[in-house]
Design a protein around this motif. Structure first.
Motif, PDB file in Angstrom:
ATOM      1  N   LEU A 143       0.747  -1.136   0.110  1.00 41.59           N
ATOM      2  CA  LEU A 143      -0.013  -0.046   0.019  1.00 41.59           C
ATOM      3  C   LEU A 143       0.738   1.196   0.102  1.00 41.59           C
ATOM      4  CD1 LEU A 143      -2.699  -1.103   2.527  1.00 41.59           C
ATOM      5  CD2 LEU A 143      -2.909  -1.182   0.056  1.00 41.59           C
ATOM      6  N   LYS A 144       0.227   2.245  -0.347  1.00 42.72           N
ATOM      7  CA  LYS A 144       0.864   3.588  -0.341  1.00 42.72           C
ATOM      8  C   LYS A 144       0.044   4.543   0.281  1.00 42.72           C
ATOM      9  CE  LYS A 144       0.761   3.540  -4.942  1.00 42.72           C
ATOM     10  NZ  LYS A 144       1.041   3.695  -6.502  1.00 42.72           N
ATOM     11  N   VAL A 145       0.714   5.146   1.220  1.00 49.89           N
ATOM     12  CA  VAL A 145      -0.012   5.925   2.279  1.00 49.89           C
ATOM     13  C   VAL A 145       0.449   7.570   2.690  1.00 49.89           C
ATOM     14  CG1 VAL A 145      -1.085   6.204   4.585  1.00 49.89           C
ATOM     15  CG2 VAL A 145      -0.728   4.048   3.608  1.00 49.89           C
ATOM     16  N   VAL A 146      -0.248   8.315   2.397  1.00 50.34           N
ATOM     17  CA  VAL A 146       0.446   9.828   2.599  1.00 50.34           C
ATOM     18  C   VAL A 146      -0.576  10.359   3.611  1.00 50.34           C
ATOM     19  CG1 VAL A 146       0.595  12.014   1.681  1.00 50.34           C
ATOM     20  CG2 VAL A 146       1.198   9.973   0.330  1.00 50.34           C
ATOM     21  N   VAL A 147      -0.034  10.848   4.676  1.00 47.08           N
ATOM     22  CA  VAL A 147      -0.821  11.601   5.626  1.00 47.08           C
ATOM     23  C   VAL A 147      -0.166  13.226   5.915  1.00 47.08           C
ATOM     24  CG1 VAL A 147      -1.709  11.478   8.074  1.00 47.08           C
ATOM     25  CG2 VAL A 147      -0.967   9.385   7.005  1.00 47.08           C
ATOM     26  N   LEU A 148      -1.221  13.965   5.674  1.00 50.39           N
ATOM     27  CA  LEU A 148      -0.715  15.316   5.984  1.00 50.39           C
ATOM     28  C   LEU A 148      -1.184  15.932   7.144  1.00 50.39           C
ATOM     29  CD1 LEU A 148      -1.814  17.016   2.428  1.00 50.39           C
ATOM     30  CD2 LEU A 148      -0.069  15.458   2.991  1.00 50.39           C
ATOM     31  N   PHE A 149      -0.127  16.473   7.916  1.00 50.29           N
ATOM     32  CA  PHE A 149      -0.435  17.298   9.290  1.00 50.29           C
ATOM     33  C   PHE A 149      -0.332  18.673   9.060  1.00 50.29           C
ATOM     34  CE2 PHE A 149       1.103  12.849  10.000  1.00 50.29           C
ATOM     35  CZ  PHE A 149       0.242  12.591  10.921  1.00 50.29           C
ATOM     36  N   GLU A 150      -1.547  19.496   9.048  1.00 50.18           N
ATOM     37  CA  GLU A 150      -1.440  20.853   8.985  1.00 50.18           C
ATOM     38  C   GLU A 150      -1.971  21.520  10.306  1.00 50.18           C
ATOM     39  OE1 GLU A 150      -0.279  22.816   6.814  1.00 50.18           O
ATOM     40  OE2 GLU A 150       0.274  21.439   5.135  1.00 50.18           O
ATOM     41  N   GLY A 151      -1.664  22.885  10.582  1.00 49.55           N
ATOM     42  CA  GLY A 151      -2.171  23.415  11.668  1.00 49.55           C
ATOM     43  C   GLY A 151      -1.491  24.688  12.052  1.00 49.55           C
TER      44      GLY A 151
END
Length: 318
Positions: free
Chosen positions: A91-99
């Motif tokens: 699998l290919k997983v991307v998680v964006l963390f913004e704030g």
């Protein structure tokens, strides 16, 4: 001094003390295991009095930390299962963390990666673009950090810099800003069509909470490095950042890649809620592994271990 003002001062003291306790907890999390947890936390509660920390009801807060650690370890165990599933199924997983600055993005990223294989789960935290990168297609410098099969990439800030800091600080013009909003939905749809699992988180804190965390960093030598001139300027432009955030969420919340908002004033709850939610976004299972058997060490009669010069050893000061 009025009763109301005294209460405000007391409340601020409690919040500062809570921040200090959280710093201790961060170190404990790196060392604790289930067998030692009760003993160490009990000793920590006693030690807090020695160091003069105003912990309030120590036994009550001890219970809360005990629950936090237990749940954190359980969720991290699930993250290990997720990691195995990602690798096994490519699998290919991307998680964006913004704030906002000091919203707790780095804290939750550290808890996610803490017990995972860095070859599988890695963090992309890009610096300001170089002169060359400024001439490229805006998304180009992010593409090289996207995952291959069997990888998880956590973006500590992402291409959404254009909708936030670049807009507020004037690092992009109006045409570039509008082009970003035209492009980003198509860019993210393209990522999803390519098989990438894309999850986007916005960490939400209050004006007062950011002020508190900035003040804590100013007074903590171990955390002062986290405060950049840009961070300090963001305090002054709180309202501009709020407007930019509202526009960003409205214009980029798409079915293929929706935004998820994390209430992050309570850092510990935010970490647990985020990890729990991230686990729910991927339908993973347990990957069966063959039992690990430690092979017998080979001994050779003619092997003689060579001496190590004493001057090569690190001094044993502890």
């Amino acid at each position: 001094m009025t009763t109301e003002k005294s209460a405000d001062i007391l409340s601020m003291d409690e919040r500062f003390n809570s921040e200090m306790m959280d710093s201790f907890d961060e170190e404990l999390e790196m060392e604790l295991d289930d067998e030692r947890m009760d003993q160490i936390l009990a000793e920590f509660a006693d030690a807090s009095e020695v160091y003069g920390l105003q912990t309030g009801n120590a036994k009550s807060s001890l219970s809360n930390r005990h629950t936090y650690f237990k749940e954190l370890f359980r969720l991290q165990g699930e993250l290990v299962k997720l990691q195995d599933w990602v690798v096994h199924n490519k699998l290919k997983v991307v998680v964006l963390f913004e704030g906002r600055d000091a919203a707790g993005k780095g804290g939750v990223i550290k808890r996610i990666t803490q017990r995972l294989n860095p070859r599988v789960c890695r963090v992309a935290a890009l610096p300001a673009p170089s002169e060359r990168e400024r001439t490229q297609w805006y998304f180009q410098r992010y593409i090289s950090h996207l995952p291959a099969g069997g990888e998880i990439v956590l973006f500590d800030r992402s291409w959404y810099n254009r909708a936030g800091v670049e807009k507020v600080m004037g690092f992009c013009n109006d045409d570039e800003y509008e082009e970003f909003f035209r492009s980003v939905p198509e860019f993210e749809k393209m990522l999803v069509r390519s098989g990438i699992i894309l999850v986007k988180y916005w960490f939400s804190i209050t004006d007062d909470e950011q002020h508190l965390r900035f003040m804590t960093r100013i007074h903590d030598p171990l955390k002062q490095w986290k405060l950049s001139p840009m961070d300090l300027e963001s305090r002054r432009r709180w309202e501009q950042y709020t407007k930019a955030k509202e526009v960003m969420l409205e214009r980029t919340h798409i079915p293929e890649a929706p935004w998820w908002v994390i209430e992050a004033v309570d850092k510990k709850k935010a970490r647990l809620n985020c990890i729990n939610h991230l686990l729910s976004q991927i339908d993973y299972g347990v990957v069966e592994h063959a039992p690990v058997v430690l092979p017998q060490r080979v001994y050779n009669d003619d092997y003689i271990r060579g001496p190590v010069p004493q001057e090569m050893f690190v001094p044993a000061r502890y």
